[in-house]
Design a protein around this motif. Sequence first.
Motif, PDB file in Angstrom:
ATOM      1  N   LEU A  13       0.933  -1.306  -0.249  1.00  0.00           N
ATOM      2  CA  LEU A  13      -0.044   0.011  -0.131  1.00  0.00           C
ATOM      3  C   LEU A  13       0.670   1.246  -0.030  1.00  0.00           C
ATOM      4  O   LEU A  13       2.085   1.058   0.105  1.00  0.00           O
ATOM      5  CB  LEU A  13      -0.751  -0.024   1.264  1.00  0.00           C
ATOM      6  CG  LEU A  13      -1.767  -1.471   1.364  1.00  0.00           C
ATOM      7  CD1 LEU A  13      -2.811  -1.078   2.496  1.00  0.00           C
ATOM      8  CD2 LEU A  13      -2.767  -1.295   0.037  1.00  0.00           C
ATOM      9  N   ARG A  14       0.283   2.327  -0.136  1.00  0.00           N
ATOM     10  CA  ARG A  14       1.119   3.739  -0.181  1.00  0.00           C
ATOM     11  C   ARG A  14       1.855   3.723   1.053  1.00  0.00           C
ATOM     12  O   ARG A  14       1.623   3.694   2.313  1.00  0.00           O
ATOM     13  CB  ARG A  14       0.080   4.827  -0.474  1.00  0.00           C
ATOM     14  CG  ARG A  14       1.004   6.198  -0.642  1.00  0.00           C
ATOM     15  CD  ARG A  14      -0.047   7.118  -1.290  1.00  0.00           C
ATOM     16  NE  ARG A  14      -1.075   7.311  -0.214  1.00  0.00           N
ATOM     17  CZ  ARG A  14      -0.869   8.394   0.838  1.00  0.00           C
ATOM     18  NH1 ARG A  14       0.055   8.946   1.130  1.00  0.00           N
ATOM     19  NH2 ARG A  14      -1.984   8.650   1.700  1.00  0.00           N
ATOM     20  N   PRO A  15       3.161   4.233   0.737  1.00  0.00           N
ATOM     21  CA  PRO A  15       4.142   4.172   1.963  1.00  0.00           C
ATOM     22  C   PRO A  15       3.793   5.395   2.882  1.00  0.00           C
ATOM     23  O   PRO A  15       3.240   6.478   2.687  1.00  0.00           O
ATOM     24  CB  PRO A  15       5.475   4.682   1.164  1.00  0.00           C
ATOM     25  CG  PRO A  15       5.443   4.141  -0.159  1.00  0.00           C
ATOM     26  CD  PRO A  15       3.832   4.220  -0.600  1.00  0.00           C
ATOM     27  N   GLY A  16       3.736   4.961   4.130  1.00  0.00           N
ATOM     28  CA  GLY A  16       3.504   5.787   5.220  1.00  0.00           C
ATOM     29  C   GLY A  16       1.996   5.847   5.663  1.00  0.00           C
ATOM     30  O   GLY A  16       1.886   6.700   6.670  1.00  0.00           O
ATOM     31  N   THR A  17       1.251   5.140   5.021  1.00  0.00           N
ATOM     32  CA  THR A  17      -0.094   5.276   5.399  1.00  0.00           C
ATOM     33  C   THR A  17      -0.569   4.390   6.654  1.00  0.00           C
ATOM     34  O   THR A  17      -1.611   4.663   7.621  1.00  0.00           O
ATOM     35  CB  THR A  17      -1.156   4.380   4.383  1.00  0.00           C
ATOM     36  OG1 THR A  17      -0.651   3.223   4.021  1.00  0.00           O
ATOM     37  CG2 THR A  17      -1.060   5.653   3.184  1.00  0.00           C
ATOM     38  N   GLY A  18       0.455   3.293   7.143  1.00  0.00           N
ATOM     39  CA  GLY A  18       0.167   2.633   8.214  1.00  0.00           C
ATOM     40  C   GLY A  18      -1.106   1.665   8.249  1.00  0.00           C
ATOM     41  O   GLY A  18      -1.918   2.127   9.154  1.00  0.00           O
ATOM     42  N   PRO A  19      -1.158   0.852   7.333  1.00  0.00           N
ATOM     43  CA  PRO A  19      -2.699   0.019   7.447  1.00  0.00           C
ATOM     44  C   PRO A  19      -2.852  -0.513   8.837  1.00  0.00           C
ATOM     45  O   PRO A  19      -1.752  -1.401   9.361  1.00  0.00           O
ATOM     46  CB  PRO A  19      -2.652  -0.830   6.425  1.00  0.00           C
ATOM     47  CG  PRO A  19      -0.941  -1.122   6.029  1.00  0.00           C
ATOM     48  CD  PRO A  19      -0.393   0.265   6.312  1.00  0.00           C
ATOM     49  N   ARG A  20      -4.064  -0.591   9.644  1.00  0.00           N
ATOM     50  CA  ARG A  20      -4.411  -1.250  10.768  1.00  0.00           C
ATOM     51  C   ARG A  20      -5.157  -2.307  10.587  1.00  0.00           C
ATOM     52  O   ARG A  20      -4.808  -3.323  11.359  1.00  0.00           O
ATOM     53  CB  ARG A  20      -4.681  -0.190  11.659  1.00  0.00           C
ATOM     54  CG  ARG A  20      -5.236  -0.466  13.082  1.00  0.00           C
ATOM     55  CD  ARG A  20      -5.762   0.709  13.784  1.00  0.00           C
ATOM     56  NE  ARG A  20      -6.391   0.217  15.020  1.00  0.00           N
ATOM     57  CZ  ARG A  20      -5.785   0.220  16.288  1.00  0.00           C
ATOM     58  NH1 ARG A  20      -4.436   0.556  16.281  1.00  0.00           N
ATOM     59  NH2 ARG A  20      -6.298  -0.180  17.425  1.00  0.00           N
TER      60      ARG A  20
END
Length: 354
Positions: free
Chosen positions: A193-200
């Motif tokens: 996924l897009r870098p830095g988004t931090g999927p939770r």
Amino acid sequence: MGADHAQRAFIGSFTSAGGRGITVAAVDRDTGAPSVLASTDVVADPSFLAVGHAPGSGDTVLYTVSETSEGAVAAFGIDGDGTPRLIGEARSVGGSSPTHLALAADHLLTANYGSGSVTVLPVRDDGSPGPATDVLRHEGRGADEGRQSGPHAHQVLTDPSGNWVLSVDLGTDSVRVCALGPGSLRLHAETALRPGTGPRHLAFHPSGRHVYVLNELEPTVTVCRWDAVGGLLEPLGETQVLPYDHDEGGAVRTYPSEVVVSHDGRFLWTANRGHDSISVLTLDETAEKPVLAAAVGCGGRWPRDLTLDPSGQWLYVANEHSGNVSWFAVDAETGVPAHAGSIEIPAASCVVFA
């Protein structure tokens, strides 16, 4: 509250922050109001719960993580008066700080945030977890040095077909797809996924063809197409879950925590810590373009978890810092939740239903 109008809910909380551990409540089907029946703090920091059934008897079993540096899981039977009863013993997950767990094919799976791994434990006939048989360790890092210096598995769950296990990793900005074998996990694919988004966390659309990945480090949801035959996840785009002007001064950062999709697939809700709100997004027939429709107060502070009851009429929010669980009546036409009440639950972390 009559017996015909009550159902069971289980509430997790952080004992290290003054919580009661696991609380069992009777929930009135007409008003949505929970009433506490019993609680137990025999397991430390039971921050996330899951409900299953003992393979041998079919009895309801409540599973919990112990979100500690040692990392463990435990199983509870629920007596007639609501008292949780430990089944067997707590088991090590071979990883630290498990934040989520799920059941799949008579196995218990945990996402271990601290160690960035997913653990497999067999479920015995009485519902108790056996010793861990596999630990799949994630690798990688992300763009945020403070939060993404290594892998941080935050959620693990099966897809609607039951053929695949998905693990969401906040530290590596990715979702892994695995195949579950007898006592083991095999990595099948990894979606960046897009870098830095931090999927939770993620949630599936009722059709099973789309997935909504909620990002913690940016207040967005990533829409993905899901191929259950090939076990492949394809990102399609991102949508903001808060108004663009939600923090013009930059004083309060928002950390979204949970995403829920309505049973009919028309609405998507997110819980937003910092902003302390519930966002409402509408979904059209394509299910690929969520539109932010509203954001309402969460009834407390720091909403860690958001749960839709089995009827689809009530939303429950575990507000960790204000120490309460609030419930909301869902408008069937707009999806906008209206606050209906709150109950004191110190250090509340999650709500699940039997």
